[in-house]
Design a protein around this motif. Structure first.
Motif, PDB file in Angstrom:
ATOM      1  N   ASN A 143       2.702  18.893 -34.669  1.00  0.00           N
ATOM      2  CA  ASN A 143       2.248  17.968 -35.710  1.00  0.00           C
ATOM      3  C   ASN A 143       3.030  18.086 -37.029  1.00  0.00           C
ATOM      4  O   ASN A 143       2.908  17.231 -37.895  1.00  0.00           O
ATOM      5  N   GLU A 144       3.873  19.090 -37.132  1.00  0.00           N
ATOM      6  CA  GLU A 144       4.759  19.157 -38.303  1.00  0.00           C
ATOM      7  C   GLU A 144       5.856  18.087 -38.222  1.00  0.00           C
ATOM      8  O   GLU A 144       6.388  17.666 -39.252  1.00  0.00           O
ATOM      9  N   ILE A 145       6.198  17.686 -37.005  1.00  0.00           N
ATOM     10  CA  ILE A 145       7.181  16.605 -36.841  1.00  0.00           C
ATOM     11  C   ILE A 145       6.627  15.333 -37.467  1.00  0.00           C
ATOM     12  O   ILE A 145       7.298  14.648 -38.240  1.00  0.00           O
ATOM     13  N   GLY A 146       5.367  15.032 -37.128  1.00  0.00           N
ATOM     14  CA  GLY A 146       4.725  13.843 -37.683  1.00  0.00           C
ATOM     15  C   GLY A 146       4.612  13.899 -39.191  1.00  0.00           C
ATOM     16  O   GLY A 146       4.805  12.887 -39.875  1.00  0.00           O
ATOM     17  N   ARG A 147       4.326  15.089 -39.693  1.00  0.00           N
ATOM     18  CA  ARG A 147       4.212  15.213 -41.149  1.00  0.00           C
ATOM     19  C   ARG A 147       5.546  14.911 -41.819  1.00  0.00           C
ATOM     20  O   ARG A 147       5.606  14.195 -42.828  1.00  0.00           O
ATOM     21  N   ALA A 148       6.633  15.413 -41.244  1.00  0.00           N
ATOM     22  CA  ALA A 148       7.961  15.192 -41.820  1.00  0.00           C
ATOM     23  C   ALA A 148       8.320  13.698 -41.790  1.00  0.00           C
ATOM     24  O   ALA A 148       8.862  13.147 -42.759  1.00  0.00           O
ATOM     25  N   GLU A 150       6.182  11.126 -41.581  1.00  0.00           N
ATOM     26  CA  GLU A 150       5.273  10.395 -42.471  1.00  0.00           C
ATOM     27  C   GLU A 150       5.693  10.543 -43.940  1.00  0.00           C
ATOM     28  O   GLU A 150       5.718   9.553 -44.687  1.00  0.00           O
ATOM     29  N   ASP A 151       6.033  11.750 -44.339  1.00  0.00           N
ATOM     30  CA  ASP A 151       6.439  11.980 -45.731  1.00  0.00           C
ATOM     31  C   ASP A 151       7.642  11.117 -46.094  1.00  0.00           C
ATOM     32  O   ASP A 151       7.681  10.496 -47.159  1.00  0.00           O
ATOM     33  N   GLU A 152       8.628  11.087 -45.197  1.00  0.00           N
ATOM     34  CA  GLU A 152       9.854  10.343 -45.490  1.00  0.00           C
ATOM     35  C   GLU A 152       9.591   8.838 -45.550  1.00  0.00           C
ATOM     36  O   GLU A 152      10.118   8.136 -46.414  1.00  0.00           O
ATOM     37  N   VAL A 153       8.771   8.356 -44.627  1.00  0.00           N
ATOM     38  CA  VAL A 153       8.503   6.906 -44.574  1.00  0.00           C
ATOM     39  C   VAL A 153       7.693   6.471 -45.805  1.00  0.00           C
ATOM     40  O   VAL A 153       7.984   5.440 -46.427  1.00  0.00           O
ATOM     41  N   PHE A 158       7.594   2.463 -47.027  1.00  0.00           N
ATOM     42  CA  PHE A 158       7.353   1.729 -45.776  1.00  0.00           C
ATOM     43  C   PHE A 158       6.148   2.333 -45.046  1.00  0.00           C
ATOM     44  O   PHE A 158       5.506   3.252 -45.544  1.00  0.00           O
ATOM     45  N   SER A 159       5.855   1.792 -43.842  1.00  0.00           N
ATOM     46  CA  SER A 159       4.648   2.189 -43.114  1.00  0.00           C
ATOM     47  C   SER A 159       4.971   2.652 -41.701  1.00  0.00           C
ATOM     48  O   SER A 159       5.899   2.145 -41.068  1.00  0.00           O
ATOM     49  N   ILE A 160       4.159   3.596 -41.226  1.00  0.00           N
ATOM     50  CA  ILE A 160       4.278   4.060 -39.842  1.00  0.00           C
ATOM     51  C   ILE A 160       3.460   3.132 -38.958  1.00  0.00           C
ATOM     52  O   ILE A 160       2.336   2.776 -39.323  1.00  0.00           O
ATOM     53  N   VAL A 179       3.723  13.047 -29.344  1.00  0.00           N
ATOM     54  CA  VAL A 179       4.339  13.468 -30.615  1.00  0.00           C
ATOM     55  C   VAL A 179       4.126  12.365 -31.650  1.00  0.00           C
ATOM     56  O   VAL A 179       4.978  11.470 -31.797  1.00  0.00           O
ATOM     57  N   PRO A 180       3.002  12.392 -32.372  1.00  0.00           N
ATOM     58  CA  PRO A 180       2.707  11.320 -33.334  1.00  0.00           C
ATOM     59  C   PRO A 180       3.736  11.292 -34.465  1.00  0.00           C
ATOM     60  O   PRO A 180       4.330  12.321 -34.801  1.00  0.00           O
ATOM     61  N   ASN A 181       3.901  10.100 -35.040  1.00  0.00           N
ATOM     62  CA  ASN A 181       4.825   9.927 -36.164  1.00  0.00           C
ATOM     63  C   ASN A 181       4.121  10.101 -37.511  1.00  0.00           C
ATOM     64  O   ASN A 181       4.619   9.654 -38.535  1.00  0.00           O
ATOM     65  N   TYR A 182       2.930  10.714 -37.471  1.00  0.00           N
ATOM     66  CA  TYR A 182       2.171  10.981 -38.698  1.00  0.00           C
ATOM     67  C   TYR A 182       1.466  12.317 -38.488  1.00  0.00           C
ATOM     68  O   TYR A 182       1.326  12.784 -37.347  1.00  0.00           O
ATOM     69  N   PHE A 183       0.992  12.901 -39.578  1.00  0.00           N
ATOM     70  CA  PHE A 183       0.300  14.178 -39.418  1.00  0.00           C
ATOM     71  C   PHE A 183      -1.068  13.951 -38.797  1.00  0.00           C
ATOM     72  O   PHE A 183      -1.839  13.114 -39.251  1.00  0.00           O
ATOM     73  N   SER A 184      -1.359  14.714 -37.744  1.00  0.00           N
ATOM     74  CA  SER A 184      -2.652  14.630 -37.098  1.00  0.00           C
ATOM     75  C   SER A 184      -3.127  16.044 -36.806  1.00  0.00           C
ATOM     76  O   SER A 184      -2.491  16.781 -36.040  1.00  0.00           O
ATOM     77  N   ALA A 185      -4.259  16.420 -37.422  1.00  0.00           N
ATOM     78  CA  ALA A 185      -4.792  17.774 -37.223  1.00  0.00           C
ATOM     79  C   ALA A 185      -5.214  17.956 -35.772  1.00  0.00           C
ATOM     80  O   ALA A 185      -5.251  19.074 -35.262  1.00  0.00           O
TER      81      ALA A 185
END
Ligand code: MF3
Ligand code: CO
Ligand code: CO
Length: 247
Positions: A143-148, A150-153, A158-160, A179-185
């Motif tokens: 979920n750190e991938i999604g956080r990275a 999301e932060d950049e977008v 822009f929007s995910i 592998v979500p493109n946003y942070f998900s706990a």
């Protein structure tokens, strides 16, 4: 999948390179005036010549070789009679199978004259992918991938498109983990040496819902705002991300 032998790695490397080359040929060929079916045929001819098959066709009976999505179309666009026009934002997503191994990659191509918004959106999808690659190491949380991303977008304004996620890949198109493109706990799981995942930021110029077109495949933005997509098949190898679908 998780790569556990040299044979696995060799086979994945082969299909990854083919996908990269097919995508490159299609990006170069994309021109106003051609239909998306004609563009699809360029990648299909190359891959078939090298013994590969369409994974979407094999796995889901997708009515095309690759997915081609234009402007407001986000992903899973069915190649057909739509003619590309000047200024179009063209997402090309190639997933091929060779000898039982699968690789998945996508890119956004801008036909001249590209609008400023299209240019920024395309660059944002790539930048978000690059940020994700700083995370793609053993021991990091998925979920750190999604956080990275999301932060950049968000930083770019822009929007995910949250309905679509990256995924494990290698033996078929869509494998665990998601592998979500946003942070998900709720997304639990750790990246491990040998893991193979498709990382794919899918973004829109404004917040949007997703609508399915009448063909039953193509997904588009509800208000017809622009979407962009960038994807590679990535293996966690020797502590770092190895892009199997890089040219
Ligand atoms: N390549 C797509 C992905 O990145 C999957 C396409 S399968 C289809 O996940 F059948 F929906 F086209
Ligand atoms: Co894809
Ligand atoms: Co994918």
């Amino acid at each position: 999948m998780t790569v556990s032998s040299h044979a696995d790695l060799d086979a994945l490397t082969r299909v990854g390179r083919l996908v990269a080359r097919a995508l490159r040929e299609m990006r170069r060929a994309a021109r106003a005036g051609m239909t998306t079916a004609e563009l699809d045929e360029i990648g299909a001819a190359f891959l078939v010549r090298h013994g590969a098959r369409s994974a979407p066709q094999l796995t889901y009976n997708f009515p095309g070789f690759s997915c081609i999505s234009v402007n407001e179309q986000i992903v899973h666009g069915v190649p057909g009679s739509r003619r590309l026009e000047p200024g179009d934002v063209v997402k090309i997503d190639v997933t091929a199978e060779l000898d039982g191994f699968v690789a998945d990659a996508a890119a956004t191509v801008l036909l001249a004259p590209a609008s400023d918004e299209a240019l920024r959106l395309k660059r944002c999808a790539r930048a978000a992918f690059a940020k994700a690659m700083e995370i793609a190491r053993p021991g990091r949380q998925i979920n750190e991938i999604g956080r990275a991303i999301e932060d950049e977008v968000k930083r770019a304004g822009f929007s995910i498109v949250r309905e679509m996620c990256g995924h494990g890949v290698g033996r078929t198109i869509h494998e665990a983990p998601t592998v979500p493109n946003y942070f998900s706990a709720m997304t639990r799981g750790t990246l491990r040496e040998g893991m193979v995942i498709a990382v794919e930021p899918i973004i829109s110029s404004r917040p949007t819902r997703v609508v399915e077109e009448r063909d039953g495949w193509t997904l588009r933005t509800q208000q017809r705002c622009l979407a962009a997509h960038y994807e590679h098949t990535v293996m966690i190898r020797d502590g770092r991300p190895l892009l199997l679908t890089a040219a």
